[in-house]
Design an enzyme around this catalytic site. Structure first.
Site, PDB file in Angstrom:
ATOM      1  N   THR A   1       0.939  -1.059   0.442  1.00  0.00           N
ATOM      2  CA  THR A   1      -0.019   0.080  -0.688  1.00  0.00           C
ATOM      3  C   THR A   1       0.709   1.177  -0.010  1.00  0.00           C
ATOM      4  O   THR A   1       0.473   1.978  -0.407  1.00  0.00           O
ATOM      5  CB  THR A   1      -1.086   0.031   0.871  1.00  0.00           C
ATOM      6  N   CYS A   2       2.374   0.837   0.336  1.00  0.00           N
ATOM      7  CA  CYS A   2       3.036   2.621   0.519  1.00  0.00           C
ATOM      8  C   CYS A   2       3.416   2.562  -0.694  1.00  0.00           C
ATOM      9  O   CYS A   2       3.712   3.677  -0.778  1.00  0.00           O
ATOM     10  CB  CYS A   2       4.262   2.245   1.299  1.00  0.00           C
TER      11      CYS A   2
END
Length: 157
Positions: A47-48
């Site tokens: 997600t980062c």
């Protein structure tokens, strides 16, 4: 846990600048300016890397046009990892800061234990800091990505 109106604690960070290791302190990064700080559980994580950092890269100019002096991305990683991650995402407009020992992250109470895959990490959050004082704070619930993204923060400005 840190809250709106709190003053950031003094801490040492790590950052590569022009290939040289630097160790800015809280006041160096946040003193006398308005900063958007966002934190991620880890560099190069899904997600980062696919959403959180790229959103800030894409909207950096618009965010800064709303009165933000700098955008800081923080993770409980070292400066070398943060620098490589920033380069991989063309994050030239973002200060990539390591909190390798989680000193700052623990001091603000936004740490989490991910022993299964990485040890102590940061919760995902975004905050507006005005001269070391928290003006706004959005903390994600575990496993969520809804309130710390660049678009949400831009709308809040």
């Amino acid at each position: 846990m840190i809250q709106k109106g709190s003053t950031l604690p003094e801490a040492d960070f790590s950052q590569l600048k022009n290939g040289e290791m630097t160790n800015p302190k809280t006041n160096d990064l946040f003193g006398g300016k308005r900063v958007l700080l966002f934190a991620v559980p880890g560099a190069f994580t899904p997600t980062c890397s696919h959403a959180h950092l790229p959103g800030y890269v894409a909207l950096a100019d618009k965010i800064k046009a709303k009165g933000i002096d700098s955008i800081v991305c923080l993770a409980v990683n070292d400066a070398f990892v943060m620098d490589a991650w920033g380069k991989a995402h063309n994050a030239d407009a973002i200060e990539m800061i390591g909190d390798g020992s989680a000193e700052f992250t623990k001091a603000i109470g936004l740490d989490m234990d991910t022993s299964v895959f990485g040890g102590i990490r940061s919760l995902r959050y975004a905050m507006i800091v005005n001269d070391c004082r928290v003006e706004m704070l959005n903390i994600e619930d575990p496993g969520r990505f809804e309130v710390s993204d660049a678009e949400t923060m831009l709308k809040a400005l």
